[in-house]
Design an enzyme around this catalytic site. Structure first.
Site, PDB file in Angstrom:
ATOM      1  N   HIS A   8       1.252  -1.354  -0.024  1.00 26.03           N
ATOM      2  CA  HIS A   8      -0.034   0.261  -0.173  1.00 26.03           C
ATOM      3  C   HIS A   8       1.177   1.528   0.314  1.00 26.03           C
ATOM      4  O   HIS A   8       1.417   1.274   0.741  1.00 26.03           O
ATOM      5  CB  HIS A   8      -0.657   0.204   1.257  1.00 26.03           C
ATOM      6  CG  HIS A   8      -1.815  -1.209   1.362  1.00 26.03           C
ATOM      7  ND1 HIS A   8      -2.790  -1.040   0.442  1.00 26.03           N
ATOM      8  CD2 HIS A   8      -2.691  -1.189   2.625  1.00 26.03           C
ATOM      9  CE1 HIS A   8      -3.710  -1.767   0.327  1.00 26.03           C
ATOM     10  NE2 HIS A   8      -3.735  -2.033   2.378  1.00 26.03           N
ATOM     11  N   CYS A  24      -5.238   5.598  -0.434  1.00 27.36           N
ATOM     12  CA  CYS A  24      -4.057   4.453  -0.303  1.00 27.36           C
ATOM     13  C   CYS A  24      -4.250   3.962  -2.342  1.00 27.36           C
ATOM     14  O   CYS A  24      -4.891   3.368  -3.026  1.00 27.36           O
ATOM     15  CB  CYS A  24      -4.771   3.359  -0.610  1.00 27.36           C
ATOM     16  SG  CYS A  24      -4.356   1.484  -0.060  1.00 27.36           S
TER      17      CYS A  24
END
Lengths: 172, 172
Positions: free
Chosen positions: A89, A137
């Site tokens: 991420h 994200c």
């Protein structure tokens, strides 16, 4: 449906019919961290209490893009699922403050901070500051499913008092 | 070196030695839209005046990530290169206001607006509002080089008075 499949923020984006919407050149920001033409997907509360009051908006997802960009928002006191996976991420805090766990570290988060979640690293985001915690994200469009911790995994994490306090919603 | 190779925001991220830095779990935001451990790369002014006063910061770039996330900032009155390419851009305005050209459309931009640049579509960002225009840009890590317009391409674009005004720094 991806939107209902679970607590994780790893669910694949439902592509049609949003593809066309996502090719619109300009989508204006709306009040309260929404966007024109972007569906806000509230997560159902999970009966296992794996996560709490998290919404998801998919900002960019296209067959021609190798990455996806999503916006998650955790309501005050809420938290994302504690999980890990092979994919990474790349996170940028877009709204508010809070805390996160990444591996063995609990970090206090301010607006615009960056968080990198390496492969197979336990992570969780918590809105601990009495305000929403919103973050972008970036992930690979093609990615593995998240793994949830076993009771043993949680026990191991909680041996660290700082992590135990975080997981109990009261970071030091 | 990628950092110096030209005006485009398509230059590949220079990977080592920033890889390790980019795996650091938490990088704090600093004043004025910088980040701990992130190098700010000012573009040299281009003698052909293809772009003006644009800085670039690579926020996420890792061999395990299929996408890259960069932050560009255009100083007041500045502009990015007018270009096109096969790969797409996913853009979120992080700071300020301005205008962009995408294909045949000039759009006024506000903070947090989203801009999608489809394949082979002429695009440019301009800080037209007397303030910096800062934006996040997601791209594929593996991508083609940008193409610059020929004089004919520019003439064709400028047949549209709205685009001509934009390209001359005075959007309608």
């Amino acid at each position: 449906m991806a939107a209902d499949s679970g607590p994780s923020f790893e669910t694949a984006a439902a592509r049609p019919p949003q593809d066309e919407v996502r090719r619109i050149a300009h989508r204006a920001a709306t009040r309260d961290f929404g966007w024109d033409g972007v569906e806000q997907r509230p997560y159902k509360e999970d009966e296992r209490a794996l996560y709490k009051t998290v919404t998801r908006q998919v900002l960019f997802s296209d067959p021609k893009m190798a990455g996806e960009l999503r916006y998650f928002e955790v309501a005050p006191g809420g938290f994302s699922t504690l999980e890990r996976h092979e994919h990474m991420h790349g996170v940028l805090i877009l709204r508010g403050r809070g805390h996160c766990l990444v591996g063995n570290e609990v970090k206090r988060l301010e607006t615009r901070d960056l968080v990198t979640v390496p492969p197979m690293t336990w992570h969780q985001f918590r809105a601990t500051a009495g305000e929403p915690l919103g973050f972008l994200c970036m992930v690979n469009a093609d990615r593995d499913k998240p793994q949830l911790p076993t009771a043993d995994d949680v026990a191991r994490l909680e041996r660290n008092p700082e992590i135990a306090a975080f997981l109990n919603g009261k970071p030091m």
